[in-house]
Design a protein around this motif. Structure first.
Motif, PDB file in Angstrom:
ATOM      1  N   LEU A 116       0.824  -1.201   0.000  1.00  0.00           N
ATOM      2  CA  LEU A 116       0.000   0.000   0.000  1.00  0.00           C
ATOM      3  C   LEU A 116       0.865   1.261   0.000  1.00  0.00           C
ATOM      4  N   MET A 117       1.825   1.309   0.915  1.00  0.00           N
ATOM      5  CA  MET A 117       2.670   2.494   1.008  1.00  0.00           C
ATOM      6  C   MET A 117       3.588   2.633  -0.202  1.00  0.00           C
ATOM      7  N   ARG A 118       4.180   1.537  -0.614  1.00  0.00           N
ATOM      8  CA  ARG A 118       5.153   1.595  -1.702  1.00  0.00           C
ATOM      9  C   ARG A 118       4.487   1.955  -3.025  1.00  0.00           C
ATOM     10  N   THR A 119       3.284   1.433  -3.253  1.00  0.00           N
ATOM     11  CA  THR A 119       2.607   1.722  -4.512  1.00  0.00           C
ATOM     12  C   THR A 119       2.304   3.215  -4.636  1.00  0.00           C
ATOM     13  N   SER A 120       1.787   3.821  -3.565  1.00  0.00           N
ATOM     14  CA  SER A 120       1.499   5.257  -3.615  1.00  0.00           C
ATOM     15  C   SER A 120       2.773   6.056  -3.868  1.00  0.00           C
ATOM     16  N   TYR A 121       3.870   5.653  -3.234  1.00  0.00           N
ATOM     17  CA  TYR A 121       5.145   6.347  -3.425  1.00  0.00           C
ATOM     18  C   TYR A 121       5.630   6.196  -4.865  1.00  0.00           C
ATOM     19  N   ASN A 122       5.614   4.965  -5.376  1.00  0.00           N
ATOM     20  CA  ASN A 122       6.126   4.716  -6.718  1.00  0.00           C
ATOM     21  C   ASN A 122       5.310   5.447  -7.787  1.00  0.00           C
ATOM     22  N   VAL A 123       3.991   5.465  -7.625  1.00  0.00           N
ATOM     23  CA  VAL A 123       3.163   6.157  -8.608  1.00  0.00           C
ATOM     24  C   VAL A 123       3.449   7.655  -8.576  1.00  0.00           C
ATOM     25  N   ALA A 124       3.601   8.229  -7.386  1.00  0.00           N
ATOM     26  CA  ALA A 124       3.965   9.648  -7.304  1.00  0.00           C
ATOM     27  C   ALA A 124       5.281   9.906  -8.020  1.00  0.00           C
ATOM     28  N   ASP A 125       6.233   9.002  -7.859  1.00  0.00           N
ATOM     29  CA  ASP A 125       7.527   9.125  -8.534  1.00  0.00           C
ATOM     30  C   ASP A 125       7.350   9.061 -10.044  1.00  0.00           C
TER      31      ASP A 125
END
Length: 376
Positions: A116-125
């Protein structure tokens, strides 16, 4: 103390993992669970190379916090401290905030919580609207501003900082992450400089100092424009989490546990599919329980059929943060259940879904109403 705890916590929260791709829905392979007694994550390797925490850390002790201040009426005084109307708005907003859910909530599965956390971070990137070293700095500052208020509101309820399996902690850290993403979207850029570390000569040499440089990032014209960022973010996060769940839990056709993904499904098939997806999230500890109720289908004057699906989640992991993000007008929320359901409907081809309303109760429930069109 608190700031450095937050910094350490951030290193844990964005660990290295399977790479996600923004332009297509990618199947994400399963990862082995971490040992129960020692949850830890590896360092995150960003899409454009490792984004250093060091440039952000240099300014952490003195920099203002634009991410938090922007929510409460601007950046305040010349030094960035909220004053005057900003302080008043902050005080009013804090009075309106709900208390964090103090009742028992399931422990999340480590792989899923990290996802959950990593996906939101990666998409923002991947959407290229902010330098990720700047994002990390603002994220740390936002969190440090909010942490003590949240911890005090817990009234002594147990929460270990950095433990994403703990719903009370995930609730808070997801709020800080999405609040920061929203602020960065409001100040989105199409061209910016980003700091990153050069590869080591010997990756196994812990004593070799890292070398830093910057590169200019220009957002690809094929990526969403600034006004399209929130919807694109929600859709891509939903697609990636849906793909992970589908690959891990979907069973062969013809048996219980198989998800029908095809154009022209009936309302009963769609409802059964949504129920299965929510069960996948439930077994990962995302909520204690859920209920669903669908309305009879209707046809409007143009001949379009639709029906509504009411979903009630009991004690979801993002119970508090969903409501607070809504209150503060965040451009993006963390209702992962809605993102994943809408991703499923998109995967079916001709079925379209939209969130009609969300309601929060003092009993610890979240109720969503979705409108679904394009079925047989």
């Amino acid at each position: 103390g608190l700031l450095w705890l937050a910094l350490l916590d951030a290193v844990q929260a964005f660990g290295q993992g399977t790479r996600f791709h923004a332009k297509k829905l990618t199947r994400v392979p399963s990862e082995p669970s971490q040992p129960e007694s020692a949850p830890r994550l590896e360092p995150h390797v960003a899409r454009r190379g490792f984004i250093s925490l060091a440039p952000a850390a240099v300014t952490l002790l003195t920099a203002p916090n634009p991410a938090s201040a922007d929510f409460f009426g601007g950046k305040g005084g010349a030094d960035g401290s909220p004053v005057g109307s900003a302080s008043l708005r902050r005080a009013v907003e804090m009075k309106r905030r709900p208390k964090p859910g103090l009742g028992p909530r399931p422990k999340l599965e480590q792989d899923f919580a990290v996802l959950l956390m990593r996906t939101s971070y990666n998409v923002a990137d991947e959407l290229d609207f902010v330098a990720m070293d700047q994002f990390q700095k603002d994220f740390f500052l936002f969190r440090s501003d909010e942490y003590l208020d949240y911890k005090n509101a817990l009234e002594g309820a147990p929460m270990m900082q950095g433990d994403l399996r703990n719903a009370m902690y995930l609730d808070f850290i997801s709020f800080a992450q999405h609040g920061t993403i929203s602020t960065e979207m409001k100040n989105a850029k199409t061209v910016f400089d980003e700091a990153y570390s050069l590869p080591k000569k010997d990756e196994n040499d812990d004593d070799e100092p890292l070398k830093w440089t910057t590169r200019t990032i220009r957002r690809d014209p094929t990526l969403p424009t600034n006004s399209e960022l929130p919807a694109a973010f929600d859709a891509q996060v939903g697609d990636k989490i849906y793909a992970w769940l589908y690959d891990r839990y979907n069973l062969p056709a013809g048996g219980v546990g198989h998800l029908d993904v095809a154009p022209g499904l009936s309302p009963s098939q769609i409802t059964a599919g949504v129920e299965l997806i929510l069960n996948w999230m439930k077994i990962n500890g995302y909520m204690r329980s859920f209920e669903m109720k669908s309305s009879s289908s209707s046809t409007n004057p143009l001949g379009t059929q639709s029906f509504q699906l009411d979903i009630r989640l009991e004690s979801p992991a993002t119970l508090w943060s969903q409501e607070v993000l809504s209150q503060i007008g965040s451009l993006v929320g963390n209702a992962y259940e809605v993102k994943v359901i809408l991703a499923y409907l998109r995967a079916c081809g001709d079925i379209k879904g939209s969130l009609t309303s969300t309601r929060f109760s003092k009993e610890g429930d979240i109720r969503h109403t979705l409108t679904i069109k394009g079925f047989n």
